[in-house]
Scaffold this motif. Sequence first.
Motif, PDB file in Angstrom:
ATOM      1  N   LEU A  35       0.907  -1.130   0.006  1.00 55.93           N
ATOM      2  CA  LEU A  35       0.040   0.153  -0.053  1.00 55.93           C
ATOM      3  C   LEU A  35       0.892   1.181   0.064  1.00 55.93           C
ATOM      4  O   LEU A  35       0.343   2.395   0.102  1.00 55.93           O
ATOM      5  CB  LEU A  35      -0.984   0.096   1.343  1.00 55.93           C
ATOM      6  N   ALA A  36       2.113   1.154  -0.075  1.00 60.73           N
ATOM      7  CA  ALA A  36       3.026   2.121   0.080  1.00 60.73           C
ATOM      8  C   ALA A  36       2.964   3.453  -0.908  1.00 60.73           C
ATOM      9  O   ALA A  36       3.195   4.463  -0.815  1.00 60.73           O
ATOM     10  CB  ALA A  36       4.546   1.725  -0.109  1.00 60.73           C
ATOM     11  N   GLY A  37       2.260   2.834  -1.911  1.00 58.95           N
ATOM     12  CA  GLY A  37       1.966   4.035  -3.154  1.00 58.95           C
ATOM     13  C   GLY A  37       0.885   4.973  -3.096  1.00 58.95           C
ATOM     14  O   GLY A  37       0.586   5.977  -3.886  1.00 58.95           O
ATOM     15  N   ILE A  38       0.056   4.820  -1.936  1.00 56.81           N
ATOM     16  CA  ILE A  38      -1.182   5.464  -1.855  1.00 56.81           C
ATOM     17  C   ILE A  38      -0.625   6.541  -0.934  1.00 56.81           C
ATOM     18  O   ILE A  38      -0.052   6.656   0.331  1.00 56.81           O
ATOM     19  CB  ILE A  38      -2.166   4.888  -1.074  1.00 56.81           C
ATOM     20  N   PRO A  39      -1.236   7.957  -1.250  1.00 53.81           N
ATOM     21  CA  PRO A  39      -0.678   8.917  -0.521  1.00 53.81           C
ATOM     22  C   PRO A  39      -1.433   9.428   0.841  1.00 53.81           C
ATOM     23  O   PRO A  39      -0.734   9.784   1.939  1.00 53.81           O
ATOM     24  CB  PRO A  39      -0.778  10.255  -1.561  1.00 53.81           C
ATOM     25  N   GLY A  40      -2.694   8.875   0.863  1.00 56.12           N
ATOM     26  CA  GLY A  40      -3.478   9.159   1.785  1.00 56.12           C
ATOM     27  C   GLY A  40      -4.797   8.476   1.924  1.00 56.12           C
ATOM     28  O   GLY A  40      -5.214   8.033   0.870  1.00 56.12           O
ATOM     29  N   VAL A  41      -5.328   8.272   3.037  1.00 54.55           N
ATOM     30  CA  VAL A  41      -6.503   7.589   3.139  1.00 54.55           C
ATOM     31  C   VAL A  41      -7.553   8.464   4.238  1.00 54.55           C
ATOM     32  O   VAL A  41      -7.115   8.808   5.154  1.00 54.55           O
ATOM     33  CB  VAL A  41      -6.377   6.082   3.947  1.00 54.55           C
ATOM     34  N   ALA A  42      -8.814   8.345   3.770  1.00 53.82           N
ATOM     35  CA  ALA A  42      -9.682   9.307   4.599  1.00 53.82           C
ATOM     36  C   ALA A  42     -10.998   8.077   4.426  1.00 53.82           C
ATOM     37  O   ALA A  42     -11.688   7.828   3.927  1.00 53.82           O
ATOM     38  CB  ALA A  42     -10.241  10.384   3.995  1.00 53.82           C
ATOM     39  N   LEU A  43     -11.289   7.779   5.973  1.00 56.27           N
ATOM     40  CA  LEU A  43     -12.092   6.662   6.080  1.00 56.27           C
ATOM     41  C   LEU A  43     -12.822   7.035   7.291  1.00 56.27           C
ATOM     42  O   LEU A  43     -12.563   7.945   8.409  1.00 56.27           O
ATOM     43  CB  LEU A  43     -11.289   5.333   6.663  1.00 56.27           C
ATOM     44  N   THR A  44     -14.108   6.528   7.300  1.00 57.46           N
ATOM     45  CA  THR A  44     -15.061   6.828   8.397  1.00 57.46           C
ATOM     46  C   THR A  44     -15.589   5.054   8.916  1.00 57.46           C
ATOM     47  O   THR A  44     -15.580   4.526   7.679  1.00 57.46           O
ATOM     48  CB  THR A  44     -16.385   7.337   8.082  1.00 57.46           C
TER      49      THR A  44
END
Length: 153
Positions: A35-44
């Motif tokens: 998952l290293a290439g994902i810049p950010g995650v916004a979760l609920t």
Amino acid sequence: MPTLSLAVQYGKEEPRLPRWRLRRWVAQTLRAPELAGIPGVALTLRLVGAAEGRRLNRDFRQRDYATNVLTFEYGPGPDGVVGGDIVLCVPVLAAEAKAQKKPFLHHAAHLVVHGVLHSLGYDHLNERDARRMEALETRILATMAIPDPYQVS
């Protein structure tokens, strides 16, 4: 590791699942090298009872029963941050853990990892994708000292 914005909502209280524990499981999932290439995650992440779980599953998946975890994947925004909502149905989670003779927290961690991966685009609609997702889940859970949830005793 991607940056993390996590909102936790309690439609159903569950003292074994405080915000800090849920955040730890989500963050541990995001440390996976894949998952290293994902810049950010916004979760609920929302914990619900059986009635809300059933309503959401019926309204959004046309399945009239409460399921253990529902994930709404929104994909990446213009900034590359991936969004999603994860719904855990606490009574179903507890019943499954008991039926499978697994510790409640192990099963809960697995469902959180599963939901996070779905929010990032992983799926198990065919055998190849299912093997890939299950292998990643198993590796992530091992970093938490949780046994392979797919091993049948």
